[in-house]
Scaffold this active site. Structure first.
Site, PDB file in Angstrom:
ATOM      1  N   ARG A  82       0.777  -1.269   0.093  1.00  0.00           N
ATOM      2  CA  ARG A  82       0.054  -0.051   0.063  1.00  0.00           C
ATOM      3  C   ARG A  82       0.836   1.174  -0.219  1.00  0.00           C
ATOM      4  O   ARG A  82       1.823   1.289   0.761  1.00  0.00           O
ATOM      5  CB  ARG A  82      -1.030   0.150   1.229  1.00  0.00           C
ATOM      6  CG  ARG A  82      -1.493   1.388   1.376  1.00  0.00           C
ATOM      7  CD  ARG A  82      -3.084   1.347   1.403  1.00  0.00           C
ATOM      8  NE  ARG A  82      -3.597   2.716   1.280  1.00  0.00           N
ATOM      9  CZ  ARG A  82      -4.562   2.907   2.087  1.00  0.00           C
ATOM     10  NH1 ARG A  82      -5.124   2.105   3.176  1.00  0.00           N
ATOM     11  NH2 ARG A  82      -5.094   4.037   1.927  1.00  0.00           N
ATOM     12  N   ARG A  91      -5.999   1.273  -4.222  1.00  0.00           N
ATOM     13  CA  ARG A  91      -5.045   0.704  -3.353  1.00  0.00           C
ATOM     14  C   ARG A  91      -5.030  -0.793  -3.435  1.00  0.00           C
ATOM     15  O   ARG A  91      -6.128  -1.629  -3.684  1.00  0.00           O
ATOM     16  CB  ARG A  91      -5.226   1.066  -2.074  1.00  0.00           C
ATOM     17  CG  ARG A  91      -6.538   0.818  -1.579  1.00  0.00           C
ATOM     18  CD  ARG A  91      -7.125   1.733  -0.462  1.00  0.00           C
ATOM     19  NE  ARG A  91      -7.795   2.856  -1.177  1.00  0.00           N
ATOM     20  CZ  ARG A  91      -8.663   3.563  -0.712  1.00  0.00           C
ATOM     21  NH1 ARG A  91      -9.411   3.008   0.144  1.00  0.00           N
ATOM     22  NH2 ARG A  91      -9.012   4.583  -1.328  1.00  0.00           N
ATOM     23  N   ASP A  94      -6.628  -2.062   1.816  1.00  0.00           N
ATOM     24  CA  ASP A  94      -7.030  -1.044   2.961  1.00  0.00           C
ATOM     25  C   ASP A  94      -7.620  -1.753   4.135  1.00  0.00           C
ATOM     26  O   ASP A  94      -8.372  -2.668   3.663  1.00  0.00           O
ATOM     27  CB  ASP A  94      -8.048   0.009   2.197  1.00  0.00           C
ATOM     28  CG  ASP A  94      -8.303   1.149   3.209  1.00  0.00           C
ATOM     29  OD1 ASP A  94      -7.799   1.512   4.147  1.00  0.00           O
ATOM     30  OD2 ASP A  94      -9.430   1.709   3.133  1.00  0.00           O
TER      31      ASP A  94
END
Length: 169
Positions: A82, A91, A94
């Site tokens: 990330r 991303r 998360d």
């Protein structure tokens, strides 16, 4: 022991494999996963010009404090690649702490319950699957009631493509 509800999600690379890897890291670093929701494909929230996300909620039993859990989560995200750029960017992974026991925590580094829960169908839908009667400690309303009044119009659909619960648990 503490009970935490964590949301995992990502929209880069092999989304399902990334959720599985995050789960493995959580088991190794944070505690025992007591339950997991289905995986949901969700439209990107906040920045619609990016691929859809896969999201899943886990109920975790942990001996860590909320701050310690957040530290572990940040390390897992970094380990998985990330890179924090702009808010709501694509991303690999998360991981958010949605709830931690029935506590309310507001510090410069951590806010629990997550402040955007009530505005995000992609959070409320898997939470409703796992814990519809869970009461939001600040709002004194169940998850099911919050979902029924959520104004978020974005699509949230279960992922069906040859997945079994065991594969994503």
């Amino acid at each position: 022991m503490n009970d935490a509800y964590l949301l995992t999600g990502g929209n880069m690379g092999d989304r399902l494999a990334n959720l599985q890897k995050a789960k493995e890291h959580l088991v190794n670093e944070a505690g025992t996963i007591l339950a997991a929701s289905s995986v949901y494909e969700t439209e990107a929230w906040g920045n619609h010009e990016q691929p859809d996300f896969y999201n899943q909620v886990h109920k975790v039993s942990t001996g860590l404090s909320a701050d310690e859990l957040m530290e572990k989560i940040l390390k897992i995200e970094e380990l998985m690649g990330r890179v924090r750029t702009v808010k709501n960017a694509s991303r690999v992974i998360d991981i958010d702490i949605l709830f931690f026991n029935d506590t309310i925590i507001t510090t410069p580094n951590l806010t629990i319950p997550h402040p955007e829960i009530i505005n995000r169908r992609f959070v409320l839908t898997p939470m409703d699957e796992l814990a519809p009667e869970l009461i939001h400690p600040a709002l004194h309303t169940t998850i099911h009631e919050l979902l029924s009044t959520c104004k978020d119009p974005l699509r949230v659909t279960p992922v069906k493509a040859s997945l079994s619960y065991q594969q994503i648990q």
